[in-house]
Design a protein around this motif. Structure first.
Motif, PDB file in Angstrom:
ATOM      1  N   TYR A  69       0.846  -1.189   0.000  1.00  0.00           N
ATOM      2  CA  TYR A  69       0.000   0.000   0.000  1.00  0.00           C
ATOM      3  C   TYR A  69       0.888   1.249   0.000  1.00  0.00           C
ATOM      4  N   PRO A  70       0.724   2.148  -0.996  1.00  0.00           N
ATOM      5  CA  PRO A  70       1.632   3.296  -1.119  1.00  0.00           C
ATOM      6  C   PRO A  70       1.741   4.149   0.136  1.00  0.00           C
ATOM      7  N   ALA A  71       0.644   4.271   0.907  1.00  0.00           N
ATOM      8  CA  ALA A  71       0.668   5.124   2.097  1.00  0.00           C
ATOM      9  C   ALA A  71       1.604   4.590   3.174  1.00  0.00           C
ATOM     10  N   LEU A  72       2.020   3.331   3.061  1.00  0.00           N
ATOM     11  CA  LEU A  72       2.997   2.798   4.015  1.00  0.00           C
ATOM     12  C   LEU A  72       4.367   3.439   3.814  1.00  0.00           C
ATOM     13  N   GLN A  73       4.597   3.959   2.626  1.00  0.00           N
ATOM     14  CA  GLN A  73       5.829   4.702   2.302  1.00  0.00           C
ATOM     15  C   GLN A  73       7.089   3.917   2.667  1.00  0.00           C
ATOM     16  N   GLY A  74       7.043   2.628   2.387  1.00  0.00           N
ATOM     17  CA  GLY A  74       8.216   1.792   2.625  1.00  0.00           C
ATOM     18  C   GLY A  74       8.421   1.366   4.059  1.00  0.00           C
ATOM     19  N   HIS A  75       7.505   1.717   4.960  1.00  0.00           N
ATOM     20  CA  HIS A  75       7.637   1.373   6.374  1.00  0.00           C
ATOM     21  C   HIS A  75       7.082  -0.024   6.634  1.00  0.00           C
ATOM     22  N   TYR A  76       7.783  -1.006   6.160  1.00  0.00           N
ATOM     23  CA  TYR A  76       7.419  -2.398   6.365  1.00  0.00           C
ATOM     24  C   TYR A  76       8.673  -3.240   6.141  1.00  0.00           C
ATOM     25  N   PRO A  77       8.757  -4.421   6.735  1.00  0.00           N
ATOM     26  CA  PRO A  77       9.908  -5.299   6.488  1.00  0.00           C
ATOM     27  C   PRO A  77       9.778  -5.943   5.112  1.00  0.00           C
TER      28      PRO A  77
END
Length: 277
Positions: free
Chosen positions: A213-221
Motif C-alpha cells: 500500500y503506497p501510504a505505508l511509504q516503505g515502512h514495512y519489512p
C-alpha cells in the motif's frame, strides 16, 4: 455500548441462521451477539460494540486525513481474522463454513481487534468422511473461489462447498490488507478488473514492493511483505486442494509477526502435503 445492524432485506432463514451461529460461537475473534429484534420485514441484530467499525472503511473508504493502518496493525488484523476462521474450521463439530469472508464482514474492536461477522449465509460442514457439501452460490465478486465463480443467468449456481472456499476468500482479504486495493476495481472504460489478476504478474516477477500500500511509504519489512504475499498467493490457488488450511495460515502469519520468515514456507509446504492430494 452496542452496535445495531439493520437486516431489512435479509431473508428470514438467513436472519435465523446468523442468530443461531453467533449464539453458538463464542470466540474473541467472532463478534458477540447481544440481542436481536424482528418485526415483520424489519430485522435488527445487536452486536457488542465494535468501536472502530468495518475493516473495509479503514482500507478503502477512509478520508484523506484519517490515520492509515501501519504494517504491524495490518498483520495483527489479518492474523486475528485468520484465527476466527481457524476456530470455525477446526474447533467446531461440525465444521462451520462462513461463505462470506470479505472486508465488510470483518469488524474492528478496541485495539484493532478483528472480529468476524456476517454469518447469514454460513453453512455447517460435511459429516465425517466427506470432503464437501452442496450449496447454492450467489455472486460474491472478487472474494468468490473459482470453483463457484461460474454465474448463470439467474445468478445462482449449485456446486461443491468446502472450508477451502473460505481459505480462498481470506486470501483475497489478505491481499486487500497488504495492497489497499479493492477486490474488484472499475476502470475508466467501465470494465472490471480483479485484484487477483492484478497481483499474479507482480508475484510472478517478484515485484513485491509494487504491491505494498503506497501510504505505508516503505515502512514495512521487505521480507515480511514478501512472505505475507506468499501466504495470500497460496490461499488463492485455483485448485482447492493446493490451498493451505487456516491453521497453517495462522501459524504463518504468526511467524511473519515474529520475524521468523524461513518458517513460513515450511508451514505452508507441510499444509499442502498433509492435505493428502
Amino acid at each position: 455500548d452496542v452496535a445495531i445492524q439493520k437486516k431489512d432485506h435479509d431473508r428470514r432463514r438467513n436472519f435465523l441462521v446468523e442468530i443461531c451461529m453467533l449464539s453458538w460461537l463464542p470466540h474473541p475473534n467472532i463478534v458477540r451477539l447481544a440481542g436481536y429484534c424482528a418485526d415483520g420485514d424489519h430485522r435488527l441484530l445487536v452486536y457488542e460494540n465494535v468501536q472502530l467499525g468495518l475493516l473495509k472503511e479503514h482500507l478503502h473508504d477512509s478520508a484523506p486525513d484519517k490515520k492509515q493502518l501501519d504494517w504491524n496493525t495490518r498483520m495483527k488484523i489479518a492474523s486475528e481474522a485468520a484465527k476466527g476462521l481457524e476456530y470455525l474450521h477446526d474447533k467446531q463439530q461440525p465444521t462451520v463454513i462462513h461463505r462470506r469472508i470479505n472486508c465488510s464482514n470483518i469488524l474492528l474492536g478496541e485495539g484493532y481487534q478483528a472480529k468476524l461477522s456476517g454469518f447469514s449465509f454460513a453453512k455447517l460442514g460435511p459429516p465425517d468422511g466427506k470432503t464437501h457439501v452442496s450449496a447454492i452460490f450467489e455472486r460474491n465478486y472478487g472474494h468468490q473461489a473459482p470453483e463457484h465463480a461460474t454465474i448463470c443467468e439467474v445468478s445462482v449456481q449449485t456446486g461443491l462447498l468446502s472450508v477451502k472456499s473460505d481459505v480462498y476468500s481470506f486470501g483475497v482479504v489478505l491481499l486487500e490488507i497488504i495492497t489497499g486495493r479493492k477486490d474488484i476495481r472499475n476502470s475508466k472504460g467501465g470494465e472490471e478488473s480483479s485484484l487477483i489478476a492484478w497481483a499474479k504478474p507482480l508475484i510472478k516477477d517478484n515485484k513485491f514492493s509494487e504491491m505494498a500500500y503506497p501510504a505505508l511509504q516503505g515502512h514495512y519489512p521487505a521480507t515480511g511483505l514478501k512472505q505475507a504475499v506468499l501466504v495470500a498467493s497460496t490461499c488463492v490457488q485455483k485448485q482447492p486442494h493446493t490451498r493451505p488450511t487456516m491453521a497453517d495460515v495462522v501459524t504463518s502469519l504468526t511467524y511473519i509477526a515474529q520475524g521468523k520468515y524461513d518458517s513460513v514456507t515450511h508451514a505452508l509446504h507441510n499444509s499442502v502435503l498433509n492435505d493428502g492430494n
